[in-house]
Design an enzyme around this catalytic site. Structure first.
Site, PDB file in Angstrom:
ATOM      1  CG  ASN A   9       1.875 -15.901  -6.425  1.00 37.03           C
ATOM      2  OD1 ASN A   9       2.626 -17.128  -7.232  1.00 37.03           O
ATOM      3  ND2 ASN A   9       1.149 -15.574  -7.385  1.00 37.03           N
ATOM      4  CG  HIS A  96      -2.933 -15.537  -9.417  1.00 32.99           C
ATOM      5  ND1 HIS A  96      -2.591 -15.304 -10.531  1.00 32.99           N
ATOM      6  CD2 HIS A  96      -1.758 -14.585  -8.372  1.00 32.99           C
ATOM      7  CE1 HIS A  96      -1.515 -14.371 -10.344  1.00 32.99           C
ATOM      8  NE2 HIS A  96      -1.148 -14.144  -9.752  1.00 32.99           N
ATOM      9  CD  GLU A  98      -0.012 -15.184 -13.192  1.00 32.02           C
ATOM     10  OE1 GLU A  98       0.357 -16.259 -12.659  1.00 32.02           O
ATOM     11  OE2 GLU A  98       0.373 -14.431 -13.032  1.00 32.02           O
ATOM     12  N   GLY A 174       2.150  -8.564 -12.628  1.00 28.81           N
ATOM     13  CA  GLY A 174       3.665  -8.879 -13.512  1.00 28.81           C
ATOM     14  C   GLY A 174       3.467  -7.674 -15.287  1.00 28.81           C
TER      15      GLY A 174
END
Ligand code: PEP
Length: 253
Positions: A9, A96, A98, A174
């Site tokens: 991704n 996702h 985010e 992340g």
């Protein structure tokens, strides 16, 4: 039997030129040393057509990172599932964290996106996962259950069988903080049990469930060694060929 998949991704990284350079190198590297799993790269929309052309004759699939919840029309800036499919892409990441957190994607919106992706023969890589406070409150199972039930459980078994699921604990994305292989295995086994309850054992056994969250060349092998972890959705480590190859090699002996 279910497939093992490593999907990258890219998020909002790489110019078109940088993206092209990366996939050309990846194509060469994976032609020379064949992967023991399916490999997919999910790129920004504007890269899709170029990347799909480069990867047309290769063992690497292409996907988008999102698609619209509408078929077509006056939705400035949006990109439909049909448009994604028309580039040659075969996958689309949906749900996702985010997108849920920064773009207000609700379970209802995601339901529409999943339906449109499937109607256009795209394989949704559907992301689910809890935030840190929910994990600390030991609510991860109920959060993940609700995400599955609210967006996916209206699908008939035949359509549900076309999905790939990705468990991505938000606190691991992340952050460099990976779930332990035990945490990943426990959640993946739970997800599979929920799918089995709803759609039966055969569908559950055939559903690929990827792990995502700071997966890298050093931890991939252990994570992919878990019986219910069928690969990974990879962010940061998908941006360099050597790192992505290192993760893919998590499936090698
Ligand atoms: C992701 O964005 O899906 C992801 C797992 O990112 P990272 O690997 O960087 O944690």
């Amino acid at each position: 039997m279910r497939k093992n998949i490593v999907a990258g991704n890219w998020k909002m990284n790489k110019t078109l030129q940088e993206g092209i350079e990366l996939v050309k190198e990846l194509k060469d590297v994976l032609a020379a040393d064949k992967p023991n799993c399916d490999v997919v790269v999910c790129t920004p929309f504007i890269h899709l057509a170029s990347v799909a052309t480069i990867l047309e004759v290769s063992n690497i699939g292409v996907g988008a990172e999102n698609c619209a919840d509408k078929v077509s029309g006056a939705y400035t800036g949006e990109v439909s599932a049909a448009m994604v499919a028309s580039t040659g892409a075969k996958y689309v990441i949906l749900g996702h964290s985010e997108r849920r957190a920064y773009y207000g994607e609700t379970a209802e919106i995601l339901k529409e996106k999943v339906n449109l992706a499937l109607a256009n023969d795209l394989t949704p890589i559907f992301c689910i996962g809890e935030v840190l406070a929910e994990r600390e409150a030991e609510k991860q199972n109920e959060v993940v259950y609700a995400q599955l039930a609210e967006s996916l459980f209206d699908l008939p078994a035949e359509e549900f069988s076309k999905l790939v699921l990705a468990y991505e604990p938000v606190w691991a994305i992340g952050t460099g903080k990976t779930a332990t292989s035990q945490q990943a295995q426990d959640m993946h086994a739970y997800i599979r049990s929920v799918v089995a309850e709803k759609y039966g054992k055969e569908v559950a056994d055939n559903t690929s469930i990827l792990y995502g969250g700071s997966c890298n060349p050093s931890n991939a092998k252990e994570l992919f060694g878990c019986p219910d972890v069928d690969g990974g959705l990879i962010g940061g480590a998908a941006l360099k060929v050597a790192d992505f190859k290192g993760v893919i090699d998590g499936f090698k002996a």
